[in-house]
Design a protein around this motif. Structure first.
Motif, PDB file in Angstrom:
ATOM      1  N   ILE A   1       6.692  22.415 -13.507  1.00 27.56           N
ATOM      2  CA  ILE A   1       4.965  21.633 -13.231  1.00 27.56           C
ATOM      3  C   ILE A   1       4.367  22.494 -12.235  1.00 27.56           C
ATOM      4  CG2 ILE A   1       3.768  20.066 -12.020  1.00 27.56           C
ATOM      5  CD1 ILE A   1       6.487  18.264 -12.385  1.00 27.56           C
ATOM      6  N   GLU A   2       3.318  23.565 -12.840  1.00 25.04           N
ATOM      7  CA  GLU A   2       2.588  23.816 -12.544  1.00 25.04           C
ATOM      8  C   GLU A   2       2.343  23.557 -11.019  1.00 25.04           C
ATOM      9  OE1 GLU A   2      -1.858  27.300 -12.814  1.00 25.04           O
ATOM     10  OE2 GLU A   2      -0.683  25.887 -14.308  1.00 25.04           O
ATOM     11  N   VAL A   3       1.927  24.410 -10.038  1.00 27.19           N
ATOM     12  CA  VAL A   3       0.455  23.315  -8.676  1.00 27.19           C
ATOM     13  C   VAL A   3      -0.184  24.477  -8.479  1.00 27.19           C
ATOM     14  CG1 VAL A   3       0.991  23.580  -6.128  1.00 27.19           C
ATOM     15  CG2 VAL A   3       2.813  22.936  -7.633  1.00 27.19           C
ATOM     16  N   ILE A   4      -1.550  23.326  -8.131  1.00 28.05           N
ATOM     17  CA  ILE A   4      -2.534  23.768  -7.504  1.00 28.05           C
ATOM     18  C   ILE A   4      -3.258  23.286  -6.711  1.00 28.05           C
ATOM     19  CG2 ILE A   4      -5.013  24.242  -8.149  1.00 28.05           C
ATOM     20  CD1 ILE A   4      -4.780  24.613 -11.005  1.00 28.05           C
ATOM     21  N   ILE A   5      -3.019  24.010  -5.147  1.00 27.06           N
ATOM     22  CA  ILE A   5      -3.460  22.604  -4.120  1.00 27.06           C
ATOM     23  C   ILE A   5      -4.878  23.492  -2.984  1.00 27.06           C
ATOM     24  CG2 ILE A   5      -1.488  22.332  -3.374  1.00 27.06           C
ATOM     25  CD1 ILE A   5      -0.286  24.664  -1.800  1.00 27.06           C
ATOM     26  N   GLY A   6      -5.214  22.346  -2.548  1.00 21.88           N
ATOM     27  CA  GLY A   6      -6.378  23.258  -1.319  1.00 21.88           C
ATOM     28  C   GLY A   6      -7.876  22.712  -2.160  1.00 21.88           C
ATOM     29  N   VAL A   7      -7.608  21.808  -3.110  1.00 18.30           N
ATOM     30  CA  VAL A   7      -8.726  20.732  -3.591  1.00 18.30           C
ATOM     31  C   VAL A   7      -8.958  19.347  -3.337  1.00 18.30           C
ATOM     32  CG1 VAL A   7      -9.265  19.144  -6.473  1.00 18.30           C
ATOM     33  CG2 VAL A   7      -7.676  21.731  -5.554  1.00 18.30           C
ATOM     34  N   SER A   8     -10.429  19.208  -3.856  1.00 16.39           N
ATOM     35  CA  SER A   8     -10.729  18.209  -2.679  1.00 16.39           C
ATOM     36  C   SER A   8     -12.415  17.847  -3.500  1.00 16.39           C
ATOM     37  CB  SER A   8     -11.348  18.318  -1.270  1.00 16.39           C
ATOM     38  OG  SER A   8     -12.164  19.110  -1.490  1.00 16.39           O
ATOM     39  N   GLY A   9     -12.480  16.303  -3.283  1.00 17.72           N
ATOM     40  CA  GLY A   9     -13.589  15.769  -3.775  1.00 17.72           C
ATOM     41  C   GLY A   9     -12.732  14.313  -5.140  1.00 17.72           C
ATOM     42  N   PRO A  10     -13.827  14.307  -6.247  1.00 22.16           N
ATOM     43  CA  PRO A  10     -13.848  13.938  -7.615  1.00 22.16           C
ATOM     44  C   PRO A  10     -12.655  14.326  -8.215  1.00 22.16           C
ATOM     45  CG  PRO A  10     -16.134  14.171  -7.138  1.00 22.16           C
ATOM     46  CD  PRO A  10     -14.687  14.640  -5.793  1.00 22.16           C
ATOM     47  N   VAL A  11     -11.597  13.397  -9.074  1.00 19.51           N
ATOM     48  CA  VAL A  11     -10.858  13.191  -8.963  1.00 19.51           C
ATOM     49  C   VAL A  11     -11.083  13.964 -10.806  1.00 19.51           C
ATOM     50  CG1 VAL A  11      -8.607  12.662  -8.528  1.00 19.51           C
ATOM     51  CG2 VAL A  11      -9.945  11.177 -10.080  1.00 19.51           C
ATOM     52  N   ASP A  12     -11.951  13.587 -11.191  1.00 22.40           N
ATOM     53  CA  ASP A  12     -12.595  13.889 -12.684  1.00 22.40           C
ATOM     54  C   ASP A  12     -12.885  15.151 -12.753  1.00 22.40           C
ATOM     55  OD1 ASP A  12     -12.223  11.437 -14.160  1.00 22.40           O
ATOM     56  OD2 ASP A  12     -13.789  10.351 -13.506  1.00 22.40           O
ATOM     57  N   LEU A  13     -13.901  15.327 -12.031  1.00 25.81           N
ATOM     58  CA  LEU A  13     -14.262  16.483 -11.422  1.00 25.81           C
ATOM     59  C   LEU A  13     -13.498  17.752 -11.302  1.00 25.81           C
ATOM     60  CD1 LEU A  13     -16.916  18.514 -11.157  1.00 25.81           C
ATOM     61  CD2 LEU A  13     -16.653  18.144  -8.351  1.00 25.81           C
ATOM     62  N   ALA A  14     -12.320  17.282 -10.422  1.00 30.02           N
ATOM     63  CA  ALA A  14     -11.470  18.926 -10.299  1.00 30.02           C
ATOM     64  C   ALA A  14     -10.921  18.358 -11.921  1.00 30.02           C
ATOM     65  CB  ALA A  14     -10.172  17.998  -9.432  1.00 30.02           C
ATOM     66  N   ALA A  15     -10.523  17.313 -11.790  1.00 27.74           N
ATOM     67  CA  ALA A  15     -10.503  17.903 -13.695  1.00 27.74           C
ATOM     68  C   ALA A  15     -11.204  18.570 -15.141  1.00 27.74           C
ATOM     69  CB  ALA A  15      -9.695  16.629 -13.861  1.00 27.74           C
ATOM     70  N   GLN A  16     -12.399  17.984 -14.403  1.00 27.86           N
ATOM     71  CA  GLN A  16     -13.084  19.573 -15.312  1.00 27.86           C
ATOM     72  C   GLN A  16     -13.144  20.361 -14.943  1.00 27.86           C
ATOM     73  OE1 GLN A  16     -16.398  16.825 -14.983  1.00 27.86           O
ATOM     74  NE2 GLN A  16     -16.170  15.547 -16.311  1.00 27.86           N
ATOM     75  N   ASP A  17     -13.023  20.706 -13.958  1.00 24.83           N
ATOM     76  CA  ASP A  17     -13.003  22.401 -13.624  1.00 24.83           C
ATOM     77  C   ASP A  17     -11.876  22.589 -13.665  1.00 24.83           C
ATOM     78  OD1 ASP A  17     -15.897  21.770 -11.973  1.00 24.83           O
ATOM     79  OD2 ASP A  17     -14.948  21.732  -9.805  1.00 24.83           O
ATOM     80  N   TYR A  18     -10.707  22.318 -14.052  1.00 22.00           N
ATOM     81  CA  TYR A  18      -9.457  23.057 -13.944  1.00 22.00           C
ATOM     82  C   TYR A  18      -9.652  23.532 -15.622  1.00 22.00           C
ATOM     83  CZ  TYR A  18      -4.928  23.882 -15.687  1.00 22.00           C
ATOM     84  OH  TYR A  18      -3.742  25.156 -16.400  1.00 22.00           O
ATOM     85  N   VAL A  19     -10.114  22.844 -16.501  1.00 21.13           N
ATOM     86  CA  VAL A  19     -10.406  23.186 -18.094  1.00 21.13           C
ATOM     87  C   VAL A  19     -11.306  24.070 -18.346  1.00 21.13           C
ATOM     88  CG1 VAL A  19      -8.851  20.529 -19.195  1.00 21.13           C
ATOM     89  CG2 VAL A  19     -11.157  21.187 -18.847  1.00 21.13           C
ATOM     90  N   ALA A  20     -12.292  23.414 -17.286  1.00 19.36           N
ATOM     91  CA  ALA A  20     -13.013  25.536 -17.227  1.00 19.36           C
ATOM     92  C   ALA A  20     -12.989  25.826 -16.796  1.00 19.36           C
ATOM     93  CB  ALA A  20     -14.647  24.501 -16.750  1.00 19.36           C
TER      94      ALA A  20
END
Length: 117
Positions: A78-97
């Motif tokens: 499982i890959e790990v990305i840490i240091g993220v804050s804010g809305p979960v939907d935005l985090a998911a969208q930012d990841y795929v972008a």
């Protein structure tokens, strides 16, 4: 790809191990869709990486986590990305972008309060 985002309500949790649950998204190419919310089974050392692996998770996103947890997630593929804050939907969208990168900021227990992520 299945993405789990440690969440408290609709926001990314400051620490994966103390979150209310995990918002799960399915990502195909650059399309992401909300799948489900998994309730956290509770913070028990070593349990959460196995729990999420059992649910087919490929990536965990959180505000913070300790070095041992990062290693356990990696051991469970499982890959790990840490240091993220804010809305979960935005985090998911930012990841795929391709806009979401891990800060690599590891929590070190007793050295600071992880709630500041």
């Amino acid at each position: 790809m299945k993405i789990a985002i440690a969440c408290d309500g609709k926001n990314v949790s400051a620490h994966f191990g103390h979150c209310e649950g995990y918002a799960v998204y399915n990502a195909t190419d650059s399309v992401i869709e909300y799948s489900e919310t998994l309730q956290s089974p509770g913070h028990e050392p070593g349990r959460l990486p196995v729990f999420l692996a059992e649910h087919g998770i490929n990536l965990i996103i959180a505000g913070g986590m300790g070095a041992r947890a990062v290693q356990l997630f990696n051991d469970n593929n499982i890959e790990v990305i840490i240091g993220v804050s804010g809305p979960v939907d935005l985090a998911a969208q930012d990841y795929v972008a391709g806009k979401l990168k891990s800060t690599g900021s590891i929590c070190t227990q007793h050295e600071h309060d992880c709630s500041g992520h």
